[in-house]
Motif scaffolding. Structure first.
Motif, mmCIF file in Angstrom:
data_model
loop_
_atom_site.group_PDB
_atom_site.id
_atom_site.type_symbol
_atom_site.label_atom_id
_atom_site.label_comp_id
_atom_site.label_asym_id
_atom_site.label_seq_id
_atom_site.Cartn_x
_atom_site.Cartn_y
_atom_site.Cartn_z
ATOM 1 N N HIS A 100 0.809 -1.212 0.000
ATOM 2 C CA HIS A 100 0.000 0.000 0.000
ATOM 3 C C HIS A 100 0.848 1.270 0.000
ATOM 4 C CE1 HIS A 100 0.536 -0.995 4.304
ATOM 5 N NE2 HIS A 100 0.620 0.299 4.462
ATOM 6 N N ILE A 101 2.167 1.153 0.034
ATOM 7 C CA ILE A 101 3.040 2.327 -0.009
ATOM 8 C C ILE A 101 3.942 2.301 -1.240
ATOM 9 C CG2 ILE A 101 4.866 3.548 1.244
ATOM 10 C CD1 ILE A 101 3.645 2.680 3.805
ATOM 11 N N LYS A 102 4.012 1.193 -1.957
ATOM 12 C CA LYS A 102 4.930 1.061 -3.085
ATOM 13 C C LYS A 102 4.617 2.019 -4.231
ATOM 14 C CE LYS A 102 6.857 -3.487 -2.653
ATOM 15 N NZ LYS A 102 7.218 -4.714 -3.325
ATOM 16 N N GLY A 103 3.418 2.546 -4.297
ATOM 17 C CA GLY A 103 3.035 3.418 -5.406
ATOM 18 C C GLY A 103 3.542 4.839 -5.281
ATOM 19 N N GLY A 104 4.189 5.184 -4.170
ATOM 20 C CA GLY A 104 4.742 6.519 -4.008
ATOM 21 C C GLY A 104 3.899 7.403 -3.114
ATOM 22 N N PRO A 105 4.042 8.739 -3.261
ATOM 23 C CA PRO A 105 3.361 9.669 -2.355
ATOM 24 C C PRO A 105 1.836 9.625 -2.465
ATOM 25 C CG PRO A 105 4.574 10.860 -4.058
ATOM 26 C CD PRO A 105 4.920 9.415 -4.195
ATOM 27 N N ILE A 106 1.308 9.323 -3.635
ATOM 28 C CA ILE A 106 -0.152 9.255 -3.778
ATOM 29 C C ILE A 106 -0.700 8.104 -2.924
ATOM 30 C CG2 ILE A 106 -2.041 8.860 -5.399
ATOM 31 C CD1 ILE A 106 -0.782 11.546 -5.771
ATOM 32 N N ASP A 107 -0.009 6.964 -2.945
ATOM 33 C CA ASP A 107 -0.457 5.834 -2.132
ATOM 34 C C ASP A 107 -0.350 6.140 -0.647
ATOM 35 O OD1 ASP A 107 -1.172 4.329 -4.259
ATOM 36 O OD2 ASP A 107 0.513 2.935 -4.163
ATOM 37 N N LYS A 108 0.702 6.847 -0.252
ATOM 38 C CA LYS A 108 0.838 7.223 1.155
ATOM 39 C C LYS A 108 -0.313 8.128 1.582
ATOM 40 C CE LYS A 108 5.838 6.831 1.334
ATOM 41 N NZ LYS A 108 7.109 7.522 1.480
ATOM 42 N N LEU A 109 -0.667 9.072 0.704
ATOM 43 C CA LEU A 109 -1.763 9.985 1.006
ATOM 44 C C LEU A 109 -3.091 9.236 1.102
ATOM 45 C CD1 LEU A 109 -2.726 12.946 1.352
ATOM 46 C CD2 LEU A 109 -3.077 12.963 -1.114
#
Length: 98
Positions: free
Chosen positions: A59-68
């Protein structure tokens, strides 16, 4: 008697499966199995990103958008749980009527 019935049933199942395989082979031109469409290049690149062994959760591998998105989802879930407890409290201790 029962073993003869089982043997006969087994022979029927084998014959039926052979027929299905032969018919499937005729329909597909000798190829039995599924054929899939080619994977688009953009999707193949995204799949490579998510399969990298970099010890990050998916759920975090996609970058800042996934973190948000993860953060927003966590906040919404927390607010929902707090609202549930608020509703339980209000229902348990109703306001007194004068």
């Amino acid at each position: 008697m029962a073993s003869r019935l089982c043997a006969g049933a087994a022979r029927l199942c084998v014959a039926a499966s052979r027929q299905r395989t032969q018919v499937a082979g005729l329909r597909t031109g000798g190829k039995v199995g599924k054929e899939y469409a080619p994977v688009p290049a953009g999707l193949a690149n995204r799949m490579k990103v998510f399969q990298l062994p970099n010890n990050l959760p998916v759920h975090i591998k996609g970058g800042p958008i996934d973190k948000l998105l993860y953060l927003v989802t966590a906040i919404v879930c927390t607010v929902g749980v707090l609202e549930c407890f608020h509703v339980y409290y209000v229902l348990s201790y109703p306001a007194k009527k004068d």
